[in-house]
Design an enzyme around this catalytic site. Structure first.
Site, short mmCIF file in Angstrom:
data_model
loop_
_atom_site.label_atom_id
_atom_site.label_comp_id
_atom_site.label_asym_id
_atom_site.label_seq_id
_atom_site.Cartn_x
_atom_site.Cartn_y
_atom_site.Cartn_z
N GLY A 69 -55.23 77.24 -17.69
CA GLY A 69 -55.26 75.93 -17.07
C GLY A 69 -54.15 75.00 -17.50
O GLY A 69 -54.04 73.89 -17.01
N LYS A 72 -49.19 77.93 -16.67
CA LYS A 72 -48.22 79.01 -16.89
C LYS A 72 -47.46 79.34 -15.60
O LYS A 72 -46.28 79.62 -15.63
CB LYS A 72 -48.94 80.27 -17.40
N CYS A 406 -63.19 73.92 -41.52
CA CYS A 406 -62.25 73.03 -40.82
C CYS A 406 -62.66 72.93 -39.34
O CYS A 406 -62.95 73.93 -38.71
CB CYS A 406 -60.85 73.61 -40.95
N CYS A 428 -58.60 66.82 -40.12
CA CYS A 428 -59.99 66.76 -39.71
C CYS A 428 -60.79 66.25 -40.90
O CYS A 428 -60.32 66.31 -42.04
CB CYS A 428 -60.51 68.11 -39.21
N CYS A 431 -61.50 68.89 -43.83
CA CYS A 431 -60.35 69.19 -44.69
C CYS A 431 -59.97 67.97 -45.53
O CYS A 431 -59.60 68.11 -46.69
CB CYS A 431 -59.17 69.64 -43.87
#
Ligand code: ADP
Ligand code: MG
Ligand code: ZN
Length: 590
Positions: A69, A72, A406, A428, A431
């Site tokens: 999506g 490409k 994480c 995050c 972490c």
């Protein structure tokens, strides 16, 4: 294959050299830009598109790994339009081929296809046009079987190549070459013939899912000597992911959100996603009441209002849109600095997509989700009709409940991406706050909860999650209280344990339908009988924040993993000596 035959992309490029391909000062740059707008009706490139296109236009062989999506196809369609001759596109499925042909037709790009269902006349015409310098088509779609089986096609390709009309080769779903991939197709194995026969034609391999070893394998099979690999990761490195607990009993989350917007995100653009149209109205009104420049957005507004909100937000006249997921299509604002979920999404895919609207300009942005116990069941009843709706919802719940992995790794693993722990950079909350959790033995807790649900079952009664919570906290009917083991854990801890039991399969969902609404009850899960086994134990990880001093001391003394059981005074409960331990005063044998 003999790789010396192919005059591919030459030695591997350094990062520095690759940077050059992000520029727009190539001889073809103006034409690219023009066709992007006029033919494809797109205003800007997405990440990696321009780089991939420039590399391909420069004649380099390229593997492009990009999530589904993300766009490409443009990376070979646009070069095809900007080049002499035609691009050969190998696609595994006729249906994919037809989708593309229909799309290209709608934007007036000439494309043709050859597959098993092509008529003789059609095939004849296409084969003839391949070498015709006046032939109009820019893209020729074929299945790999055609390459493998049709000598006629190969001979025409040869002629086209010699006449300089074969401008590019695109191999879509290139991972199908490799037996290590998840979708091996034998005919892809024979595609090495293309690069062997047409070494001067740049090849572009595209896939959403390929590990390094699969790509290496594809490289060998396709006989591409040294392709450049561009990987668009699922990992959006500029986004900070955070989960905040939402109190079921109050609207603190809205105060929290308004404080964030007024302080941390002052004068910055953002989105607050909510569960329902009603929530969009009320949360928006609450935020306005607290002085935030917010507007609601949901599917039930009339089209003019919707486009007005969108326009004002896009031009920064509104700071925050408080929206349902209806706010998504066509949202392409680059400088969104925060996406806050007032309610969890219904799946990780949805969350990734919704939160991914932040930071499109690649500058830092925050993705915060408020995780509330009751919301799990609101969403659960909403997705009850969806095939794997519950399963997907639980992956989202797991993302939120998780305190030791994480957040990025949870997302990456969900999308089958290889994850190395360096990839987060403390972007995050898990972490950033390190080992802020302990492992807790919840075996006895599980037995208590299961007993409550069993007791209800034996009385032919169904319990909502709220009822289970209250019963366990000793707030149920007095008569019933005597028959169960209650707890002094805090409400958030009780909710966390029940959620964990649901995630681990000791509890499960039990829906009941009325003409007006769907009810969610808890019943015993498939793993509940394991609790009868004396040696069976269950653990969960809990945030350390909010634990009592005793546990904190142990942690300070360097004990990282503490296993606590509910036999000793519960360390996750408030340290209140005036409250007798429940095990001593409330347990009455049934
Ligand atoms: P993929 O093959 O990577 O799954 P597609 O090539 O099918 O993705 O493209 C997915 C969608 O993204 C299409 O609707 C396409 O029009 C759109 N798209 C591609 N590039 C851009 C862009 N630069 N800007 C906006 N939309 C784009
Ligand atoms: Mg595709
Ligand atoms: Zn992290």
């Amino acid at each position: 294959c003999d790789s010396t035959q192919a005059s591919g992309s030459g030695p591997a490029m350094t990062k520095q050299e690759l940077l050059r391909y992000e520029n727009d000062d190539f001889s073809w740059s103006t034409e690219l830009e023009q066709n992007l707008k006029d033919v494809f009706q797109l205003s800007t490139f997405r990440p990696l598109q321009l780089k991939a296109i420039n590399l391909s236009m420069s004649g380099k062989d390229l593997f492009l790994v990009m999530p589904t999506g993300r766009g490409k196809s443009l990376c070979y369609q646009l070069p095809a339009v900007c080049s002499e001759g035609f691009t050969l596109v190998v696609t595994p499925l006729v249906s994919l081929m037809e989708d593309q042909l229909m799309y290209l037709k709608s934007i007036d790009v000439e494309a043709v296809s050859l597959n098993a269902s092509s008529s003789k006349e059609h095939a004849k015409m296409v084969l003839a046009e391949m070498t015709d310098s006046k032939a109009p088509f820019k893209l020729l779609y074929v299945t790999p079987e055609k390459i493998a089986k049709s000598k006629l096609l190969m001979s025409r390709l040869e002629k086209a190549y010699n006449a300089g009309r074969l401008s590019r080769i695109a191999v879509d779903e290139v991972h199908c070459c490799s037996q290590w991939g998840h979708d091996f197709r034998p005919d892809y194995k024979l595609l090495g013939i293309l690069k062997r026969q047409f070494p001067k034609v740049p090849l572009l391999g595209l896939t959403a899912t390929a590990t390094g070893s699969v790509l290496k394998d594809c490289q060998k099979i396709l006989c591409v000597p040294e392709p450049i690999t561009l990987t668009a990761s699922f990992n959006r490195t500029n986004l900070y992911y955070e989960v905040r607990l939402k109190d079921s009993n109050s609207d603190d989350s809205v105060s929290d959100i308004s404080a964030l917007i007024k302080e941390r995100y002052k004068d910055q653009s953002g989105i607050v996603y909510v569960f329902s149209q009603k929530d969009a109205e009320t949360v928006s009104a609450d935020l306005q009441g607290k002085g935030v420049n917010a507007s609601p957005y949901h599917a039930n507004m009339n089209p003019e209002d919707k486009s007005q909100v969108h326009r004002k937000w896009a031009t920064n006249k509104i700071q925050v849109v408080v929206a349902t997921v209806a706010f998504g299509m066509g949202i392409d604002k680059a400088d969104v600095r925060f996406v806050i979920h007032h309610t969890i999404s219904k799946s990780i895919e949805n969350y990734y997509q919704e939160s991914g609207r932040a930071g499109r300009d690649d500058k830092p942005a925050d993705c915060i989700v408020y995780f509330g116990f009751n919301d799990i069941f609101r969403i659960s009843t909403m997705v009850v009709m969806e095939n794997v709706g519950q399963q997907k919802l639980l992956t989202m719940v797991d993302y939120c409940q998780n305190v030791d992995r994480c957040r990025r790794s949870v997302i990456a693993v969900h999308f089958d991406e290889v994850w190395d722990d360096e990839g987060c950079n403390e972007m995050c909350d898990v972490c950033r706050h390190g080992n802020d959790y302990i492992t807790v033995d919840i075996t006895q807790h599980a037995k208590d909860v299961v007993q409550i649900v069993e007791l209800a079952g034996s009385l032919d009664e169904k319990l909502t999650p709220l009822k289970v919570t209250e019963a366990w906290m000793g707030k149920g009917p007095a008569k019933r209280r005597k028959m169960i083991q209650t707890t002094t854990l805090s409400r958030l801890e009780v909710e966390a344990i029940i959620t964990s039991l649901l995630l681990q399969g000791y509890l499960s969902e039990d829906f009941s339908f009325t003409p007006y609404t769907t009810y969610f009850y808890l019943k015993l899960g498939g793993k509940a009988p394991l609790l009868k086994n004396q040696s069976h134990s269950i653990t969960m990880k809990m945030r350390r924040t909010g634990l009592d001093a005793n546990t904190e001391d142990q942690l300070a003394a360097g004990i990282k993993e503490v296993v606590v059981t509910s036999q000793s005074p519960p360390p996750v409960a408030p340290n209140d000596s005036s409250t007798p331990h429940p095990r001593h005063n409330k347990l009455i044998k049934m």
